[in-house]
Motif scaffolding. Sequence first.
Motif, short mmCIF file in Angstrom:
data_model
loop_
_atom_site.label_atom_id
_atom_site.label_comp_id
_atom_site.label_asym_id
_atom_site.label_seq_id
_atom_site.Cartn_x
_atom_site.Cartn_y
_atom_site.Cartn_z
N THR A 195 -3.11 -24.08 -61.61
CA THR A 195 -2.57 -22.84 -60.65
C THR A 195 -4.11 -22.83 -59.69
O THR A 195 -3.91 -22.39 -58.70
N LEU B 131 -4.10 -22.20 -55.69
CA LEU B 131 -4.64 -21.29 -54.89
C LEU B 131 -5.84 -21.71 -54.20
O LEU B 131 -6.06 -21.19 -52.87
N GLU C 194 -5.18 -13.47 -51.54
CA GLU C 194 -4.66 -12.80 -52.60
C GLU C 194 -3.53 -11.69 -51.98
O GLU C 194 -2.63 -11.41 -52.69
N VAL D 182 0.54 -14.33 -58.36
CA VAL D 182 1.14 -15.41 -59.14
C VAL D 182 1.79 -14.83 -60.41
O VAL D 182 1.52 -13.92 -60.97
N VAL E 266 3.69 -19.66 -57.77
CA VAL E 266 3.06 -18.69 -56.92
C VAL E 266 3.92 -18.29 -55.89
O VAL E 266 4.13 -19.11 -55.04
#
Length: 230
Positions: free
Chosen positions: A73, A77, A87, A92, A121
């Motif tokens: 993950t 990102l 963000e 997520v 995501v």
Amino acid sequence: MKTLHILIVSFALIVSAAMLACGMSKIVKANRNVSVRGLAEREVPADMATWRVSFSVSGNDLPTLQREILSKTKIVLDFLGEYDLNESDYSVLSPEITDTTTNIYLDQSRRQFNYIAKQTVLVRTEKVSNVKAASIDTIDLMGKGVAILSDYDNSVKYEFNGLNEIKLEMIADATKNALLAAEQFAHDSGSKVGKIMSASQGLFSIEDAAVGLEDIKNVRVVTTVVYSIR
């Protein structure tokens, strides 16, 4: 006397027929109209992109599976960050974990892993060009050990939400095109266009401009206008 009576009746019939014909002529003339359609189309860029960036992770124990999920993950990102997606542009989701040891329909002798997880995501942002560029370059993630799922559910979906900003102009364009069609009809029939008798607006449609150009939308509307003809 009989002859005179016949002449009077005949004359009355002729006058009545003439009056009826004159009245019908006025009615037909008054009801002359033409119904035309006007089309307006525009190509506009999408202003919203939604992308489910999903990948699978397998393992035989939950702690190992957790570490793999967190590690991959972070790789995803970091990759999104290279395209200025932060963000505020994604979230997520919780992983979907399948325990294969509880699947009674699975041949346990052919089971390779005890657990299989799908991590997603969810990207939803107005940075359409950034998402498009990132989605094209997901092959770079393969070199980092992350294989992004590429089925329909995980493809980028583009939207256009600015219809209200162009709606009135497009309706006006469609109405102008309807008038042009009515004027052409009137010209061909030796008449003139009168006032609008009625008008109706069709539904707006928003579709992809073409295959491969899903981030460009074709907006379309048709209006139907009835004009009197004189």
